[in-house]
Scaffold this motif. Structure first.
Motif, short mmCIF file in Angstrom:
data_model
loop_
_atom_site.label_atom_id
_atom_site.label_comp_id
_atom_site.label_asym_id
_atom_site.label_seq_id
_atom_site.Cartn_x
_atom_site.Cartn_y
_atom_site.Cartn_z
N LEU A 132 -2.59 -6.42 -4.79
CA LEU A 132 -3.55 -5.93 -3.80
C LEU A 132 -4.97 -6.39 -4.14
CD1 LEU A 132 -2.20 -2.33 -3.10
CD2 LEU A 132 -2.11 -4.32 -1.59
N LYS A 133 -5.28 -6.48 -5.42
CA LYS A 133 -6.59 -7.02 -5.83
C LYS A 133 -6.71 -8.48 -5.42
CE LYS A 133 -6.60 -4.08 -9.90
NZ LYS A 133 -6.36 -4.09 -11.35
N GLN A 134 -5.61 -9.23 -5.54
CA GLN A 134 -5.63 -10.62 -5.11
C GLN A 134 -5.83 -10.73 -3.60
OE1 GLN A 134 -2.34 -13.03 -6.72
NE2 GLN A 134 -2.12 -11.51 -8.36
N VAL A 135 -5.28 -9.76 -2.87
CA VAL A 135 -5.48 -9.73 -1.41
C VAL A 135 -6.96 -9.54 -1.11
CG1 VAL A 135 -5.01 -8.47 0.71
CG2 VAL A 135 -3.15 -8.95 -0.90
N VAL A 136 -7.61 -8.64 -1.85
CA VAL A 136 -9.05 -8.43 -1.67
C VAL A 136 -9.82 -9.69 -2.04
CG1 VAL A 136 -11.06 -7.14 -2.50
CG2 VAL A 136 -8.94 -5.94 -2.00
N ALA A 137 -9.37 -10.38 -3.07
CA ALA A 137 -10.08 -11.56 -3.55
C ALA A 137 -9.94 -12.75 -2.61
CB ALA A 137 -9.55 -11.96 -4.94
N SER A 138 -8.76 -12.92 -2.00
CA SER A 138 -8.56 -14.14 -1.21
C SER A 138 -7.74 -13.95 0.06
CB SER A 138 -7.87 -15.21 -2.09
OG SER A 138 -6.65 -14.73 -2.60
N ILE A 178 0.84 -1.20 0.00
CA ILE A 178 0.00 0.00 0.00
C ILE A 178 0.87 1.26 0.00
CG2 ILE A 178 -1.50 1.39 1.49
CD1 ILE A 178 -2.91 -1.26 2.25
N GLY A 179 1.87 1.28 0.87
CA GLY A 179 2.77 2.43 0.90
C GLY A 179 3.45 2.65 -0.44
N SER A 180 3.76 1.55 -1.09
CA SER A 180 4.43 1.62 -2.39
C SER A 180 3.52 2.20 -3.47
CB SER A 180 4.90 0.23 -2.81
OG SER A 180 5.50 0.26 -4.08
N VAL A 181 2.28 1.71 -3.56
CA VAL A 181 1.38 2.21 -4.62
C VAL A 181 0.99 3.66 -4.38
CG1 VAL A 181 0.46 -0.06 -5.25
CG2 VAL A 181 -0.73 1.31 -3.53
N VAL A 182 0.85 4.05 -3.13
CA VAL A 182 0.52 5.44 -2.83
C VAL A 182 1.66 6.36 -3.28
CG1 VAL A 182 0.13 7.11 -0.98
CG2 VAL A 182 -1.08 4.93 -0.96
N HIS A 201 7.35 5.02 -17.52
CA HIS A 201 6.72 3.76 -17.94
C HIS A 201 7.04 2.62 -16.97
CE1 HIS A 201 5.08 0.69 -20.58
NE2 HIS A 201 6.23 0.04 -20.52
N ALA A 202 8.30 2.54 -16.55
CA ALA A 202 8.70 1.45 -15.65
C ALA A 202 7.95 1.55 -14.32
CB ALA A 202 10.21 1.51 -15.41
N MET A 203 7.82 2.77 -13.80
CA MET A 203 7.11 2.94 -12.53
C MET A 203 5.63 2.63 -12.70
SD MET A 203 7.15 6.12 -9.83
CE MET A 203 8.91 5.94 -9.52
N HIS A 204 5.08 2.98 -13.86
CA HIS A 204 3.67 2.66 -14.12
C HIS A 204 3.46 1.15 -14.12
CE1 HIS A 204 -0.37 2.91 -15.74
NE2 HIS A 204 -0.02 2.05 -16.69
N GLU A 205 4.38 0.41 -14.73
CA GLU A 205 4.28 -1.05 -14.74
C GLU A 205 4.39 -1.61 -13.33
OE1 GLU A 205 7.17 -2.60 -17.45
OE2 GLU A 205 5.76 -2.52 -19.14
N GLN A 206 5.30 -1.03 -12.54
CA GLN A 206 5.46 -1.47 -11.15
C GLN A 206 4.19 -1.18 -10.35
OE1 GLN A 206 7.05 -3.62 -9.16
NE2 GLN A 206 9.03 -2.58 -9.25
N PHE A 207 3.61 -0.01 -10.58
CA PHE A 207 2.35 0.34 -9.91
C PHE A 207 1.26 -0.67 -10.27
CE2 PHE A 207 -1.82 2.30 -10.06
CZ PHE A 207 -1.93 2.94 -8.82
N THR A 208 1.14 -0.98 -11.55
CA THR A 208 0.10 -1.90 -12.02
C THR A 208 0.28 -3.29 -11.43
OG1 THR A 208 -0.12 -0.67 -14.10
CG2 THR A 208 -0.98 -2.92 -14.06
N SER A 209 1.51 -3.78 -11.43
CA SER A 209 1.75 -5.14 -10.90
C SER A 209 1.50 -5.20 -9.40
CB SER A 209 3.18 -5.58 -11.22
OG SER A 209 4.14 -4.79 -10.53
N THR A 210 1.84 -4.12 -8.69
CA THR A 210 1.60 -4.09 -7.25
C THR A 210 0.11 -4.00 -6.95
OG1 THR A 210 3.72 -2.95 -6.96
CG2 THR A 210 2.21 -2.92 -5.09
N MET A 211 -0.60 -3.18 -7.72
CA MET A 211 -2.05 -3.08 -7.54
C MET A 211 -2.74 -4.41 -7.84
SD MET A 211 -4.49 -1.10 -6.52
CE MET A 211 -3.89 0.59 -6.63
#
Length: 318
Positions: free
Chosen positions: A128-134, A101-105, A115-125
């Protein structure tokens, strides 16, 4: 019996020579000025990661090691946090989720056109979606709150899915959705206007009330409808009094109606005070007192002591 120090040394050597572990310790994000420090402590960093990954250790211990890695070596913690975010250990999962969470914020505020940071943001998010899912309830709550506040459409969709499955309650789901901008979340929140959960209805009414596309619905179906729960009527009263310029053209219907709950009248006055288009002055204060007088006439048996707080507020405004 083999000496404990010797055992520790053998364990550390095994960590340093483990191909799978070496792949999980990435130094590519370390700033050049800190590279010497990280290089000098590479063995310690690798050992810490090994302890975090070691399922034989208690979850609390592994979580403590992850927190230490974050504090001492923040530029290498993200891949490890990602790898344990869905670990069966609740303390470790929660600690990892907080780091993600601290990282995506941080990335959300500084990504720009990188672009690289955007990819890192997307992969981290995505994790977090998987955390919400399971994930566990505590980790799910943190992840959902952050993803929703950032307006991530995929996260909003995942929250809705878990609500539909009964994993996330209506009140919690709408609480997450209302953290997002109405431009992306209003369509999600709309569903909860018909929720059987009063708290969820209140939140939905308060969130949608200022929006032109929803004001007529909030007025007709929630403020003017005497059959709605008092708390929901009050939420509608407050938001409409604060945001609808036509509020005074129809509010008397409720004020003068026999049986209107005191908390609705309280909300009418509070919302009117909060309406920035009508600055509080002597004329406005007089109108607030008139509302109370009219309400008392229409409801002669009402206990006006329940309105003492708002009456005192009016006196202060005078």
């Amino acid at each position: 019996m083999m000496n404990r120090k010797l055992l520790s040394a053998i364990w550390l050597v095994s960590l340093l020579t483990s191909p799978s572990l070496a792949q999980q310790v990435s130094f590519e994000n370390v700033p050049s000025e800190l590279q010497p420090k990280y290089d000098a402590q590479k063995a310690e960093i690798t050992a810490l990661v090994g302890q975090i990954q070691d399922k034989k250790l208690a979850g609390e211990v592994r979580a403590a090691h992850l927190a230490e890695l974050q504090q001492r070596f923040p530029y290498v913690v993200l891949p490890t946090a990602k790898s344990v975010a869905l670990d069966e250990s609740e303390p470790l999962q929660l600690e990892a989720t907080k780091i993600l969470i601290g990282s995506v914020v941080m990335m959300n505020h500084s990504a720009g056109g990188d672009h690289a940071m955007h990819e890192q943001f997307t992969s981290t998010m995505d994790i977090l979606k998987q955390v919400v899912a399971s994930g566990t309830a505590a980790a799910r709550s943190f992840a959902a709150e952050t993803g929703a506040s950032l307006g991530d459409s995929g996260m909003l969709s995942e929250i809705q899915k878990k609500n539909d499955e009964g994993v996330i309650s209506d009140a919690d789901a709408v609480g997450y959705f209302t953290l997002a901008d109405p431009g992306v979340a209003a369509s999600y929140v709309e569903k909860y206007l018909s929720s059987e959960n009063v708290a969820a209805q209140e939140q939905a009414v308060s969130y949608l009330g200022p929006l032109p596309d929803y004001q007529a619905t909030i007025r007709q179906d929630f403020f003017l409808d005497a059959n709605k729960p008092a708390a929901v009527q009050a939420a509608a009263a407050r938001v409409l009094a604060r945001t609808d310029e036509k509020f005074t053209t129809y509010s008397d219907k409720v004020i003068m109606r026999d049986g209107t709950p005191t908390q609705v009248v309280d909300a009418i006055i509070r919302g009117s005070i909060e309406n920035t288009t009508n600055p509080v002055n002597a004329e406005q204060v007089s109108k607030y007192k008139t509302i109370l007088d009219d309400y008392k006439k229409a409801n002669p048996g009402v206990n006006m002591q329940q309105l003492n707080t708002i009456q005192n507020s009016i006196e202060i405004l005078r």
